[in-house]
Scaffold this motif. Structure first.
Motif, PDB file in Angstrom:
ATOM      1  N   TYR A  56       0.841  -1.198   0.000  1.00  0.00           N
ATOM      2  CA  TYR A  56       0.000   0.000   0.000  1.00  0.00           C
ATOM      3  C   TYR A  56       0.876   1.247   0.000  1.00  0.00           C
ATOM      4  O   TYR A  56       1.740   1.408   0.854  1.00  0.00           O
ATOM      5  CB  TYR A  56      -0.913   0.018   1.224  1.00  0.00           C
ATOM      6  N   LEU A  66      -8.277   0.893  -5.189  1.00  0.00           N
ATOM      7  CA  LEU A  66      -7.497   0.261  -6.242  1.00  0.00           C
ATOM      8  C   LEU A  66      -6.307  -0.501  -5.662  1.00  0.00           C
ATOM      9  O   LEU A  66      -5.905  -1.544  -6.182  1.00  0.00           O
ATOM     10  CB  LEU A  66      -7.008   1.317  -7.234  1.00  0.00           C
ATOM     11  N   GLN A  67      -5.762   0.029  -4.569  1.00  0.00           N
ATOM     12  CA  GLN A  67      -4.646  -0.659  -3.923  1.00  0.00           C
ATOM     13  C   GLN A  67      -5.127  -1.948  -3.251  1.00  0.00           C
ATOM     14  O   GLN A  67      -4.450  -2.981  -3.294  1.00  0.00           O
ATOM     15  CB  GLN A  67      -4.000   0.264  -2.890  1.00  0.00           C
ATOM     16  N   LYS A  70      -5.624  -4.406  -5.931  1.00  0.00           N
ATOM     17  CA  LYS A  70      -4.323  -4.895  -6.400  1.00  0.00           C
ATOM     18  C   LYS A  70      -3.850  -6.062  -5.539  1.00  0.00           C
ATOM     19  O   LYS A  70      -3.340  -7.061  -6.067  1.00  0.00           O
ATOM     20  CB  LYS A  70      -3.290  -3.771  -6.349  1.00  0.00           C
ATOM     21  N   GLY A 110      -8.160  -3.198 -11.039  1.00  0.00           N
ATOM     22  CA  GLY A 110      -7.030  -2.587 -10.360  1.00  0.00           C
ATOM     23  C   GLY A 110      -6.421  -1.518 -11.229  1.00  0.00           C
ATOM     24  O   GLY A 110      -6.835  -1.322 -12.382  1.00  0.00           O
ATOM     25  N   MET A 111      -5.417  -0.836 -10.703  1.00  0.00           N
ATOM     26  CA  MET A 111      -4.821   0.273 -11.427  1.00  0.00           C
ATOM     27  C   MET A 111      -3.961  -0.219 -12.583  1.00  0.00           C
ATOM     28  O   MET A 111      -3.139  -1.114 -12.431  1.00  0.00           O
ATOM     29  CB  MET A 111      -3.968   1.128 -10.488  1.00  0.00           C
ATOM     30  N   TYR A 118      -3.269   6.789 -15.334  1.00  0.00           N
ATOM     31  CA  TYR A 118      -3.783   5.564 -14.747  1.00  0.00           C
ATOM     32  C   TYR A 118      -5.265   5.404 -15.048  1.00  0.00           C
ATOM     33  O   TYR A 118      -6.029   6.355 -15.108  1.00  0.00           O
ATOM     34  CB  TYR A 118      -3.516   5.513 -13.239  1.00  0.00           C
ATOM     35  N   THR A 120      -8.370   1.849 -14.959  1.00  0.00           N
ATOM     36  CA  THR A 120      -8.637   0.588 -14.267  1.00  0.00           C
ATOM     37  C   THR A 120      -8.791  -0.536 -15.277  1.00  0.00           C
ATOM     38  O   THR A 120      -9.223  -0.327 -16.412  1.00  0.00           O
ATOM     39  CB  THR A 120      -9.916   0.676 -13.409  1.00  0.00           C
ATOM     40  N   GLY A 125      -2.496  -3.972 -11.466  1.00  0.00           N
ATOM     41  CA  GLY A 125      -1.607  -3.932 -10.320  1.00  0.00           C
ATOM     42  C   GLY A 125      -0.517  -4.981 -10.327  1.00  0.00           C
ATOM     43  O   GLY A 125       0.343  -5.007  -9.438  1.00  0.00           O
ATOM     44  N   GLN A 128       3.620  -4.688 -10.033  1.00  0.00           N
ATOM     45  CA  GLN A 128       4.414  -4.771  -8.802  1.00  0.00           C
ATOM     46  C   GLN A 128       5.081  -6.142  -8.691  1.00  0.00           C
ATOM     47  O   GLN A 128       6.220  -6.252  -8.231  1.00  0.00           O
ATOM     48  CB  GLN A 128       3.548  -4.517  -7.571  1.00  0.00           C
TER      49      GLN A 128
END
Length: 274
Positions: A56, A66-67, A70, A110-111, A118, A120, A125, A128
Motif C-alpha cells: 500500500y 485500487l490498492q 491490487k 485494479g490500477m 492511470y 482501471t 496492479g 508490482q
C-alpha cells in the motif's frame, strides 16, 4: 532524445493488441523453448536473494480501493508462481504461467498505467509482481531474455530503495518478462504476502559461488524539444566472488522514460550532474 508521445486511434490499438497477442501464442507453441511448469510446496535449501515491496502506497489522485484490489489480484497471481522450479535449460515466462487475468479466475479491477495515465482494468496492479521478480532475478546468474522498461515515469520518487528503471512493465501477453536458466543448478521462485508487503525469494538446490550488486550510472533529467521532461539512466551489475572481490562489472540496460510530473529544480541539477 525522446519523441513526443503519439496518440493512437482505438482501432489501431485494438488491432495491434490482437496481432501481438496471437504472435505470442504462436511463439509459446512453436519457439522450441522449454517453459518452466513444475510447482512444488517444498522449499529448496539455499536462499539466493530475497526482497520485499510495500503493498500500500499513498499515491496522488489514486483511490485506495485500487490498492486493495491490487492485493487481491496479487494473491491470485502468486498462486501460479509460488514454488515454481526453474530447471537447467528451462525458460520462465511471466504471462505463460499466470495466464489471462479474468473475472472468472477471481481477478478484480485494479490500477493500470496507460500512456502515462492511470485507468482501471481487470487484474490491474500486477506490475508490482513483475518488478519484484525482475529485480530479484538481476541478483542471480539467470539470463534475462525479454524485459520491457516503463515508458513513463508517473509518480515522483517516494522512499525509493531501488534505482530508477530497475523494474519490468507487463501487459498480457505480449509485454512479457522472460529469462532462462543456463546454469547447472535448479532455482525456485518463492512468493507470498505478509505484514503489508509483497515478499519474494530466489532459492536454489546448491549455493552459488558469486553474489551480485545492481546499481545505476549516468542518471539525468532532460527537457525535450516538445516541452516535456524525460528521465534517463543506465543499470549495471557487479559480480563478486566468495571473498567479495569484484569479478565483473556488467552493463544490464538503459532506461528512458517520459516524466508525468515536473522535476524540482534542485533534483534536476543534482541528476544532471551524473
Amino acid at each position: 532524445m525522446l519523441q513526443k508521445p503519439k496518440k493512437r486511434t482505438t482501432l489501431r490499438v485494438t488491432l495491434g493488441k490482437w496481432f501481438y497477442t496471437w504472435k505470442r501464442y504462436l511463439e509459446w507453441i512453436f519457439s522450441g523453448k522449454k517453459y518452466a511448469k513444475t510447482q512444488v510446496t517444498e522449499r529448496l535449501d539455499h536462499v539466493i536473494f530475497s526482497h520485499q515491496t510495500p503493498l500500500y502506497r499513498k499515491l496522488k489522485d489514486v483511490d485506495m480501493w485500487l490498492q486493495h484490489n491490487k492485493v487481491k489480484n496479487l494473491e491470485i497471481a502468486i498462486q501460479t508462481l509460488n514454488g515454481l522450479l526453474l530447471k537447467p535449460g528451462e525458460t520462465f515466462s511471466y504471462w505463460k504461467r499466470i495466464g489471462r487475468t479474468t473475472k472468472a479466475k477471481g481477478y478484480v479491477p485494479g490500477m493500470v498505467l496507460y500512456y502515462g495515465k492511470y485507468t482501471t482494468g481487470i487484474g490491474g496492479g500486477l506490475c508490482q509482481l513483475s518488478n519484484l521478480i525482475y529485480w530479484m532475478t538481476l541478483h542471480t546468474p539467470l539470463q534475462v531474455t525479454e524485459r520491457y522498461r516503463h515508458s513513463y515515469d508517473v509518480f515522483p520518487d517516494s522512499k525509493r530503495t531501488q534505482p530508477f528503471g530497475s523494474g519490468a512493465t507487463c501487459s498480457y501477453n505480449y509485454i512479457d518478462l522472460q529469462f532462462v536458466n543456463n546454469t547447472d543448478k535448479t532455482f525456485q521462485l518463492a512468493l507470498w504476502l505478509e505484514d503489508g508487503f509483497l515478499k519474494g525469494e530466489w532459492r536454489a538446490n546448491e549455493p552459488l559461488l558469486h553474489t551480485y550488486e545492481v546499481y545505476e550510472k549516468s542518471h539525468w533529467i532532460s527537457m525535450e524539444y516538445w516541452g516535456g521532461y524525460a528521465r534517463h539512466n543506465e543499470i549495471y551489475r557487479k559480480k563478486l566472488n566468495q571473498h567479495n572481490v569484484l569479478v565483473d562489472d556488467e552493463f544490464i540496460t538503459e532506461n528512458h522514460a517520459i516524466m508525468m510530473y515536473e522535476p524540482l529544480l534542485e533534483e534536476s541539477k543534482e541528476s544532471s550532474g551524473g
